[in-house]
Design an enzyme around this catalytic site. Structure first.
Site, PDB file in Angstrom:
ATOM      1  N   HIS A 153      27.146 117.825 107.161  1.00 12.49           N
ATOM      2  CA  HIS A 153      26.385 118.563 106.140  1.00 12.49           C
ATOM      3  C   HIS A 153      25.660 117.604 105.176  1.00 12.49           C
ATOM      4  O   HIS A 153      24.490 117.296 105.345  1.00 12.49           O
ATOM      5  CB  HIS A 153      27.312 119.494 105.362  1.00 12.49           C
ATOM      6  CG  HIS A 153      27.834 120.636 106.176  1.00 12.49           C
ATOM      7  ND1 HIS A 153      27.025 121.473 106.895  1.00 12.49           N
ATOM      8  CD2 HIS A 153      29.090 121.086 106.395  1.00 12.49           C
ATOM      9  CE1 HIS A 153      27.740 122.387 107.514  1.00 12.49           C
ATOM     10  NE2 HIS A 153      29.001 122.177 107.226  1.00 12.49           N
TER      11      HIS A 153
HETATM   12  O1  RIB Z   1      27.964 124.500 103.522  1.00 15.56           O
HETATM   13  C1  RIB Z   1      28.214 123.134 103.415  1.00 15.56           C
HETATM   14  C2  RIB Z   1      28.037 122.667 101.992  1.00 15.56           C
HETATM   15  O2  RIB Z   1      28.990 123.320 101.155  1.00 15.56           O
HETATM   16  C3  RIB Z   1      28.260 121.193 101.787  1.00 15.56           C
HETATM   17  O3  RIB Z   1      27.415 120.758 100.743  1.00 15.56           O
HETATM   18  C4  RIB Z   1      29.701 121.141 101.350  1.00 15.56           C
HETATM   19  O4  RIB Z   1      29.992 119.968 100.643  1.00 15.56           O
HETATM   20  C5  RIB Z   1      29.810 122.353 100.501  1.00 15.56           C
HETATM   21  O5  RIB Z   1      29.311 122.087  99.216  1.00 15.56           O
END
Ligand code: RIB
Ligand code: CA
Length: 321
Positions: free
Chosen positions: A243
């Protein structure tokens, strides 16, 4: 050429992986970590940012952000994914350093005004600090180089949501702020689940980080035990999706991603709250609350192998310093 960034973050395990990536890669100058609620409450997330700064001698500022969304009821920290302390439950010493005294939104305004045209805002948590900065000083929109977001899900490759069937966590946590940020007159590039669910750090890959990247590799391995356990139990996979580091990868090398252009809106209530939509055709409609909005970029394809290579190369060189 190096890109100056302010990294707005809710640390958070993949946030830590992104922060250290930004620090490691020579094409990025990390000016500040501005913190936001999300994976952890604001006190815990800010403590974690200060811990990283102190432990790894980061030269950036750390600035505390807001503790709640603009309008919606807070949904609470993502304890099941990131643990109570946000860093997978490993022991975290209390930092001896403190945050910049300004609120994050004011720090963003001041920094952007001091270096017009130079600063890229990268946000990998809920977008409340960015919306507050824009609401307080809309003139910053034309002074910012680019806004890069990890968040959202537009249904490419059937990736529609992770916290609800149709919402990604960062947008779901504060949909009103996301809609403000996406419709403001600045260039936004959205790196959402469409691409972050197409890149995967396998358990073996994270073992390699531990074995080749020195103390920083060991740290990432330690904090990711809890995270990988969540992925195994919830999704039956042996590793985790990429992510927050994907947003940093975009800043370093935009050619890793294929972008689609068009205005973006966010559903702000009801069962699809946090759902993100992009109008990417020229079709005319009698009623259209998209078309007058700025065309933003949505990443729909990633060269995942090149991204993994970039991450490993950056962290290995950094770990060897
Ligand atoms: O959906 C993934 C995101 O949500 C990432 O930024 C993780 O760190 C959470 O914040
Ligand atoms: Ca995050």
């Amino acid at each position: 050429m190096t890109t100056k960034i302010i990294l707005d973050t809710d640390p958070g395990i993949d946030d830590a992986m992104a922060i250290l990536f930004a620090e490691a890669n020579p094409n990025i100058e990390l000016l500040a970590l501005t913190t936001i609620f999300g994976n952890a409450d604001i006190e815990t997330g800010t403590r974690n940012a200060l811990y990283l700064k102190e432990r790894f001698n980061l030269q950036c500022d750390v600035v505390k952000g807001t503790d709640k969304p603009l309008y919606r009821e807070p949904v609470g920290a993502s304890v099941a994914v990131h643990s109570e302390n946000g860093f997978g439950g490993i022991a975290i010493e209390t930092p001896t350093i403190t945050a910049d005294p300004r609120p994050a939104f004011q720090y963003i305004i001041d920094t952007v005004k001091a270096s017009p045209g130079d600063v890229t805002l990268v946000a990998v948590g809920p977008l409340t600090n960015l919306a507050l900065a824009y609401n307080h000083a809309p003139e910053i929109a034309e002074l910012i180089k680019e806004v890069v977001i990890m968040g959202g899900a537009f249904g490419t490759h059937e990736h529609t949501g992770n916290v609800t069937p149709f919402a990604e966590a960062n947008i779901h946590d504060d949909p009103h702020s996301a809609d403000i940020v996406f419709t403001a007159p600045w260039q936004v590039t959205i790196v959402g689940l469409d691409v972050t669910h197409e890149a995967f750090f396998s358990s073996d890959y994270i073992d390699t980080l531990r074995d080749t990247c020195g103390e920083v590799g060991q740290f990432m391995w330690d904090i990711s035990r809890f995270y990988l356990n969540f992925y195994k139990e919830r999704m039956g996979v042996n590793g985790c999706f990429v992510h927050d580091p994907s947003a940093i990868a975009y800043v370093i090398d935009p050619s890793l991603f294929t972008l689609r252009k068009g205005p973006v809106r966010v559903v702000c209530d009801g069962p699809a709250v946090g759902h993100t939509l992009q109008k990417y055709t020229d079709t005319k409609h009698k009623t259209d609350e998209w078309s007058d909005m700025p065309a933003q970029n949505v990443a729909i394809k990633v060269n995942d192998q090149a991204l993994l290579d970039l991450y490993l190369d950056s962290m290995t060189s950094y770990g060897a310093e």
